[in-house]
Design a protein around this motif. Sequence first.
Motif, PDB file in Angstrom:
ATOM      1  N   MET A   1       1.032  -1.174  -0.207  1.00  0.00           N
ATOM      2  CA  MET A   1      -0.190  -0.167   0.088  1.00  0.00           C
ATOM      3  C   MET A   1       0.844   1.460  -0.420  1.00  0.00           C
ATOM      4  O   MET A   1       1.883   1.132   0.327  1.00  0.00           O
ATOM      5  N   LYS A   2       0.217   2.130  -0.372  1.00  0.00           N
ATOM      6  CA  LYS A   2       0.832   3.425  -0.596  1.00  0.00           C
ATOM      7  C   LYS A   2       0.229   4.835   0.227  1.00  0.00           C
ATOM      8  O   LYS A   2      -0.921   4.506  -1.068  1.00  0.00           O
ATOM      9  N   GLU A 284      -2.170  -2.492  -3.918  1.00  0.00           N
ATOM     10  CA  GLU A 284      -1.590  -3.752  -4.798  1.00  0.00           C
ATOM     11  C   GLU A 284      -1.982  -4.595  -4.650  1.00  0.00           C
ATOM     12  O   GLU A 284      -2.399  -5.582  -3.487  1.00  0.00           O
ATOM     13  N   HIS A 313       6.152   2.580  -7.072  1.00  0.00           N
ATOM     14  CA  HIS A 313       5.751   1.562  -6.034  1.00  0.00           C
ATOM     15  C   HIS A 313       5.020   0.268  -6.189  1.00  0.00           C
ATOM     16  O   HIS A 313       4.959  -0.523  -6.003  1.00  0.00           O
ATOM     17  N   GLU A 314       3.653   0.998  -6.292  1.00  0.00           N
ATOM     18  CA  GLU A 314       2.675  -0.609  -6.445  1.00  0.00           C
ATOM     19  C   GLU A 314       3.233  -1.930  -7.653  1.00  0.00           C
ATOM     20  O   GLU A 314       2.527  -2.539  -7.245  1.00  0.00           O
ATOM     21  N   HIS A 317       5.457  -3.763  -5.976  1.00  0.00           N
ATOM     22  CA  HIS A 317       4.838  -5.012  -5.568  1.00  0.00           C
ATOM     23  C   HIS A 317       4.445  -6.398  -6.059  1.00  0.00           C
ATOM     24  O   HIS A 317       4.233  -7.143  -5.365  1.00  0.00           O
ATOM     25  N   GLU A 347       7.203  -2.966   3.177  1.00  0.00           N
ATOM     26  CA  GLU A 347       6.544  -1.796   2.279  1.00  0.00           C
ATOM     27  C   GLU A 347       8.209  -0.702   1.746  1.00  0.00           C
ATOM     28  O   GLU A 347       8.007   0.017   1.003  1.00  0.00           O
ATOM     29  N   TYR A 413       7.338   3.022   6.000  1.00  0.00           N
ATOM     30  CA  TYR A 413       7.961   3.176   4.510  1.00  0.00           C
ATOM     31  C   TYR A 413       8.854   4.021   4.871  1.00  0.00           C
ATOM     32  O   TYR A 413       9.907   3.746   3.852  1.00  0.00           O
TER      33      TYR A 413
END
Length: 634
Positions: A1-2, A284, A313-314, A317, A347, A413
């Motif tokens: 997640m972000k 993700e 980022h996603e 993942h 993360e 994170y």
Amino acid sequence: MKTTTSRARRPAALALLLYVALLNVSSPAMTGAVAAAQTPRAVATTNLTVSYELGMSRPTTHLFEVTMTIANVTAPQLDVQFPVWIPGAYRVVDAARNVQEFRAGTTAGQTLPAAKTQTNTWRVETSGNSALRVSYKVYADALSVAGIHLDDTHGYFNGTLLFPYVVGAKDRPITLTINKPRGWKTISTGLESVAGRPDTFTAPDYDTFADCPTEIGTQNVLRFDHQNVPYEIAIWGSHNYDLTRFQKEVEAMVRSQIEMMGAAPFKRYVFIFHMSPNGGGGLEHLNSTTIGLRKYGGATDQGWDSFRGVTSHEFFHLWNVKRFRPEALGPFDYTRQVPTTDLYVSEGMTSYYGDLHIRRAGLWTPARFYTALASEVQTLQGLPGRRILTVEESSVNTWFSNDNSRNSSFSYYNKGQLIGMLLDLEMRQRTGNARTLDDVFRHLNDNYALPKAGWPVGGFRKAVETIAGSDFGEFFTRYVSGTEELPYERALGYAGLKLERKDAATRDHGITFAGDGPMRPGALVNRDPSLLTVSGVDADGPANNVLAPGDMLLAINGERATQATLPLQLERFKEGERVPLTIFRGDRLLEVSMTMTGRRAATYEITEDPKATAEQKALRESWLTGKKAESSKQ
Ligand SMILES: [Zn+2]
């Protein structure tokens, strides 16, 4: 997640969601019979199959209509159970809280007894029937990447919030048929289509099924192929991003990451973008992701950076956490919190590679990448919690929020990203740039990716040491299971980079007042903006143990204090001087004093050292491009 709103602190909206979820845990059960709490029962399920039919005939009510058919039943009772959390969003949300009108019956329409035995479980008496039909509705008014939403423009769901599983039968195959409202043409999902059956999808088991968020409506869809694998970009909501550039940038990040990890471990991949006024981060999934962006971010550099940051980022993942992961994170136990010490890897290092691949894809200059790293340093160094909490404890603590988080926590994170950078540079330095964190992640992918089990406790450190061929015990003891300050300067120095700290121009008194920032649940509300009601005090600031949340600050040194005058009033006092304060604490008028501290707030900058050696430059070049330096030792 972000999350896009803040990397350092849990965003207010999430905290509120959690707060609401917790309230609902203790609320009375919904309509229907409530039996005494009983342990859910696993059943013999050799041939059992599950199919769902999803309707949305009255979208403005926000109610999804679900019919679940369970076939080849042999047991006298079946437990139908909703998850209490969504993989990737590590908090208890209790999917069952939005379920209503739960009914069980035969496929011929005869009602069967169903009792609610747990907050998330219904027990159905099968009465000798081999096929059952369960129906219910789910209220879907949570437009967030980790939510479910139905209105007159679209339907969006995370499977964990909409579909229960049969206890003991999560490994059985599933089909889903979606009945779209007229005029809704498109379904975007990572689920596999069933040939010859329109709008029907299938998954080999519940974990896969529930891990495919689905967007239904009139969304815009862009497509591209990379190495013969098709990618879809589905976009819901109006926005002002230039879509040609948007797609090009997604492709560039995909290419860069596939190049590092070797190959795409899926047949197709789907990006679902929600364009909304407030954005919303990303979540993700196995072969897809949902990302919330601010709809008019396309006009600003900040908007594009936010899009790049979350997207990169996603996508990373899909390996880090969706394929290889700590053993707690899959196969999933949906009935309880599943804490792990290693979210700083899952993360934090996803953020590390997310940003690094924006650079490697050519979408950021080296200088822009350094700025992103420096801002992570600034965030962590501004939080007193880094001195008392380890990054492993921070990972475990994700399941709740601490009422003193301002002074007792930081984000895994944030620190995980910085530890990723330090480890990478340290490994490169020790091995003459021959072994890197990239190699560690490829090693994890070879050894701990689905369908293999995740890594056991200590597995990540072992992977680092195996690849580097040397001991990292001291590193992990100090910075991962310890709270020592991170050695940024040393590691950046290996790459010929310098970290510069500059004191802030004005004094940071470390006191916040009600109304200063976004409202949090339980925050005090200032009725009169001229009154200074303390909402928080930094543990390393001058007011620590002098002021407390709720105090009303009236005067400094006998003169009235207001929002406008406060900074200048405090600026008059030098470090070490006593500052007399007049306050109300509850109904008591008090004279207290604090001793002024030095300037604490600072900005950080990372720059290239003009005197860097050829060796340092080679390490830096290899790091920024992902290519092994030609002169590296093997
Ligand atoms: Zn994430």
